[in-house]
Write a protein that holds these residues in place. Structure first.
Motif, short mmCIF file in Angstrom:
data_model
loop_
_atom_site.label_atom_id
_atom_site.label_comp_id
_atom_site.label_asym_id
_atom_site.label_seq_id
_atom_site.Cartn_x
_atom_site.Cartn_y
_atom_site.Cartn_z
N GLU A 65 0.83 -1.21 0.00
CA GLU A 65 0.00 0.00 0.00
C GLU A 65 0.87 1.26 0.00
N GLU A 66 1.91 1.25 0.79
CA GLU A 66 2.82 2.40 0.86
C GLU A 66 3.57 2.59 -0.46
N ALA A 67 3.97 1.48 -1.10
CA ALA A 67 4.67 1.56 -2.39
C ALA A 67 3.76 2.17 -3.46
N GLU A 68 2.48 1.79 -3.45
CA GLU A 68 1.53 2.35 -4.42
C GLU A 68 1.32 3.85 -4.17
N ARG A 69 1.20 4.23 -2.91
CA ARG A 69 1.01 5.64 -2.56
C ARG A 69 2.23 6.46 -3.00
N PHE A 70 3.41 5.93 -2.77
CA PHE A 70 4.65 6.61 -3.14
C PHE A 70 4.74 6.75 -4.66
N ALA A 71 4.43 5.67 -5.39
CA ALA A 71 4.50 5.70 -6.85
C ALA A 71 3.51 6.71 -7.42
N ALA A 72 2.32 6.81 -6.85
CA ALA A 72 1.32 7.76 -7.34
C ALA A 72 1.78 9.20 -7.10
N ARG A 73 2.42 9.44 -5.98
CA ARG A 73 2.83 10.81 -5.65
C ARG A 73 4.10 11.22 -6.38
N TRP A 74 5.10 10.33 -6.44
CA TRP A 74 6.41 10.72 -6.94
C TRP A 74 6.74 10.16 -8.33
N GLY A 75 5.90 9.28 -8.85
CA GLY A 75 6.15 8.73 -10.18
C GLY A 75 7.36 7.81 -10.22
N PHE A 76 7.59 7.09 -9.12
CA PHE A 76 8.74 6.19 -9.05
C PHE A 76 8.33 4.93 -8.31
N ASP A 77 8.61 3.76 -8.90
CA ASP A 77 8.27 2.48 -8.28
C ASP A 77 9.46 2.00 -7.46
N VAL A 78 9.29 1.97 -6.14
CA VAL A 78 10.40 1.59 -5.26
C VAL A 78 10.70 0.10 -5.32
N ARG A 79 9.75 -0.72 -5.76
CA ARG A 79 9.99 -2.16 -5.85
C ARG A 79 10.91 -2.49 -7.02
N THR A 80 10.70 -1.83 -8.17
CA THR A 80 11.54 -2.09 -9.35
C THR A 80 12.66 -1.07 -9.50
N GLU A 81 12.61 -0.01 -8.70
CA GLU A 81 13.57 1.09 -8.74
C GLU A 81 13.63 1.72 -10.14
N ARG A 82 12.47 1.96 -10.72
CA ARG A 82 12.33 2.57 -12.04
C ARG A 82 11.22 3.62 -12.00
N PRO A 83 11.32 4.64 -12.83
CA PRO A 83 10.23 5.63 -12.93
C PRO A 83 8.98 4.96 -13.49
N THR A 84 7.83 5.41 -13.04
CA THR A 84 6.57 4.85 -13.53
C THR A 84 6.03 5.62 -14.73
N GLN A 85 6.55 6.79 -14.96
CA GLN A 85 6.06 7.62 -16.06
C GLN A 85 7.24 8.10 -16.90
#
Length: 99
Positions: A65-85
């Motif tokens: 849940e925290e990883a999804e919240r972080f990815a939505a806010r910052w545009g970065f996936d902490v699990r894969t260590e890659r930008p989401t956008q």
């Protein structure tokens, strides 16, 4: 002591006792102390603790849940260590630092 000091006599020193070996009384018997320290037993105060599977389930859900919240806010996936956008979507250009 106060009266002796008033008379000018030196205060009396307490008697010095000879050193005795350390002994412990256990169940009515006098025994010498153990050279190894005694391990204390820890018992749970509130019943059994959670199992590893329960801990993994609880913290895994919170972490996802925290990883999804972080990815939505910052545009970065902490699990894969890659930008989401892409840079065109965000206006940011991602670059790798020190690998």
């Amino acid at each position: 002591v106060a009266a002796a000091a008033r008379r000018g006599a030196a205060p009396a020193q307490p008697p010095v006792l000879p050193a005795l070996p350390a002994l412990h009384v256990r169940l009515g018997r006098t025994v010498a102390p153990s050279p190894k320290p005694v391990r204390h037993v820890a018992r749970p105060l509130f019943g059994r603790g959670p199992t590893q599977a329960e801990l993994d389930e609880f913290f895994g859900a919170a972490e996802a849940e925290e990883a999804e919240r972080f990815a939505a806010r910052w545009g970065f996936d902490v699990r894969t260590e890659r930008p989401t956008q892409t840079a065109a979507q965000t206006g940011w250009e991602w670059s790798t630092v020190g690998e």
